[in-house]
Write a protein that holds these residues in place. Structure first.
Motif, short mmCIF file in Angstrom:
data_model
loop_
_atom_site.label_atom_id
_atom_site.label_comp_id
_atom_site.label_asym_id
_atom_site.label_seq_id
_atom_site.Cartn_x
_atom_site.Cartn_y
_atom_site.Cartn_z
N ALA A 115 66.64 65.22 29.10
CA ALA A 115 66.88 65.48 27.71
C ALA A 115 66.59 64.29 26.86
O ALA A 115 66.34 64.42 25.71
N GLN A 116 66.74 63.13 27.47
CA GLN A 116 66.43 61.95 26.69
C GLN A 116 64.93 61.82 26.52
O GLN A 116 64.43 60.82 26.08
N ALA A 117 64.19 62.82 26.99
CA ALA A 117 62.75 62.76 26.90
C ALA A 117 62.32 62.35 25.52
O ALA A 117 62.86 62.77 24.55
N GLY A 118 61.26 61.61 25.52
CA GLY A 118 60.76 61.18 24.24
C GLY A 118 61.05 59.72 24.05
O GLY A 118 60.56 59.10 23.11
N GLY A 119 61.86 59.11 24.95
CA GLY A 119 62.15 57.70 24.82
C GLY A 119 60.97 56.88 25.24
O GLY A 119 60.20 56.42 24.41
N ALA A 120 60.78 56.69 26.54
CA ALA A 120 59.72 55.83 27.03
C ALA A 120 58.48 56.67 27.31
O ALA A 120 58.46 57.46 28.25
N THR A 121 57.45 56.47 26.51
CA THR A 121 56.21 57.22 26.69
C THR A 121 55.06 56.25 26.85
O THR A 121 54.94 55.27 26.10
N VAL A 122 54.23 56.48 27.87
CA VAL A 122 53.03 55.67 28.09
C VAL A 122 51.84 56.56 27.79
O VAL A 122 51.74 57.69 28.30
N GLU A 123 50.93 56.06 26.97
CA GLU A 123 49.76 56.86 26.59
C GLU A 123 48.48 56.08 26.82
O GLU A 123 48.43 54.87 26.59
N LYS A 124 47.47 56.79 27.28
CA LYS A 124 46.12 56.22 27.42
C LYS A 124 45.14 57.35 27.19
O LYS A 124 45.10 58.30 27.97
N GLY A 125 44.39 57.29 26.12
CA GLY A 125 43.46 58.36 25.81
C GLY A 125 44.17 59.70 25.69
O GLY A 125 45.12 59.84 24.92
N LEU A 126 43.76 60.66 26.50
CA LEU A 126 44.34 62.00 26.47
C LEU A 126 45.52 62.15 27.42
O LEU A 126 46.13 63.20 27.48
N LEU A 127 45.84 61.06 28.14
CA LEU A 127 46.94 61.08 29.10
C LEU A 127 48.23 60.60 28.44
O LEU A 127 48.24 59.60 27.71
N SER A 128 49.31 61.29 28.73
CA SER A 128 50.63 60.88 28.24
C SER A 128 51.64 61.01 29.38
O SER A 128 51.69 62.03 30.07
N LEU A 129 52.43 59.95 29.59
CA LEU A 129 53.46 59.94 30.62
C LEU A 129 54.82 59.77 29.96
O LEU A 129 55.06 58.76 29.29
N ASP A 130 55.70 60.73 30.15
CA ASP A 130 57.08 60.62 29.70
C ASP A 130 57.88 60.08 30.89
O ASP A 130 58.20 60.83 31.82
N THR A 131 58.17 58.79 30.87
CA THR A 131 58.76 58.15 32.04
C THR A 131 60.24 58.45 32.21
O THR A 131 60.81 58.17 33.26
N GLU A 132 60.88 58.99 31.20
CA GLU A 132 62.28 59.38 31.33
C GLU A 132 62.40 60.85 31.73
O GLU A 132 63.27 61.24 32.50
N GLY A 133 61.51 61.66 31.21
CA GLY A 133 61.52 63.07 31.58
C GLY A 133 60.69 63.35 32.82
O GLY A 133 60.66 64.47 33.32
N TRP A 134 59.98 62.31 33.34
CA TRP A 134 59.15 62.44 34.53
C TRP A 134 58.10 63.54 34.35
O TRP A 134 57.91 64.39 35.22
N LEU A 135 57.42 63.50 33.22
CA LEU A 135 56.41 64.50 32.91
C LEU A 135 55.08 63.82 32.63
O LEU A 135 55.02 62.83 31.90
N ALA A 136 54.02 64.38 33.20
CA ALA A 136 52.66 63.93 32.90
C ALA A 136 51.98 65.03 32.09
O ALA A 136 52.09 66.21 32.42
N ARG A 137 51.28 64.62 31.04
CA ARG A 137 50.58 65.60 30.21
C ARG A 137 49.16 65.15 29.94
O ARG A 137 48.88 63.95 29.85
N TRP A 138 48.28 66.13 29.83
CA TRP A 138 46.89 65.88 29.46
C TRP A 138 46.58 66.75 28.24
O TRP A 138 46.67 67.95 28.30
#
Length: 239
Positions: free
Chosen positions: A128-151
């Motif tokens: 739920a705390q998702a949205g805190g720590a996010t790593v982005e590179k180009g079209l890649l996004s990593l939500d490191t608190e929600g443990w989600l990878a998105r393209w």
């Protein structure tokens, strides 16, 4: 909160030895003697981790893992014989998080299980705390608190180990990480797994991202290791 482990092995002695070790480590333990029983138990009881023997009659561990991954992201730790490296690698490619080779120490199995669960952060905690720590590179996004990878905003379902590998590469932009460095990132220094395990995870990651049109997430440097790609959706020839 007490964690639940499902031990799946057709050898009652192995189940008994592991059940004792996990119980001593504070786990709630469930057991299954074959693959069909294991699948039914996962559906009913939703364990936090499945310890799964590869070589079982009726339905082997590889098929169990394949069916689990079709509908569930529960972490899987394989028990594997020394002479079936192909099966171990295939198991990783099917989505297992780690494996232990027989004969094994029950303490090692528990230690690896704890390592997987620490990495997984599968707790009901506020993803739920998702949205805190996010790593982005180009079209890649990593939500490191929600443990989600998105393209491009679409979720790519990664196992715990796969997510951690991508996160490790994203945390070292421009750098090439050797297989040994990636093993250290996943498990800590001195952890005994083979380079082929890392290669299998990388192939799995590439396949999953490739399914959504992402062919430049990870670059290979032959004889050296891997680094994060440009992540712009354009494959680099030979990369």
């Amino acid at each position: 909160m007490t964690r639940t482990v499902l031990l799946v092995d057709d050898d009652p002695h192995i189940r008994e030895v592991l059940a004792f070790a996990f119980d001593k480590a504070g786990f709630e333990v469930r057991t299954a003697g074959d693959g069909e029983e294991a699948l039914a138990d996962v559906t009913r009881h939703k364990p936090d981790l499945v310890v799964l023997d590869i070589n079982m009659p009726r339905m082997d561990g590889l098929e169990v893992c394949r069916r689990l991954r079709a509908s569930d992201d529960v972490p899987v730790l394989f028990l594997s014989s020394r002479d079936d490296e192909f099966d171990r690698v295939l198991g990783i490619e099917l989505g297992a998080d780690d494996y232990v080779v027989k004969p094994f120490s029950p303490r090692e199995v528990v230690a690896r299980a704890n390592a997987i669960l620490r990495r997984s952060a599968r707790s009901d905690a506020p993803a739920a705390q998702a949205g805190g720590a996010t790593v982005e590179k180009g079209l890649l996004s990593l939500d490191t608190e929600g443990w989600l990878a998105r393209w491009q905003g679409a979720e790519v379902a990664l196992t715990v180990s796969e997510f951690n590998l991508v996160r490790a590469l994203a945390g070292a932009p421009g750098r090439i990480l050797s297989r040994d460095q990636l093993i250290d990132q996943l498990h800590g220094p001195g952890f005994a797994i083979t380079d082929r395990t890392i290669d299998s995870h990388i192939r799995n990651i590439r396949r999953k991202f490739g399914d959504v049109g992402a062919h430049d997430v990870i670059e290979t440097r032959a004889g050296v290791g891997y680094r994060l790609g440009t992540c712009n959706g354009v494959a680099k020839s030979g990369g």
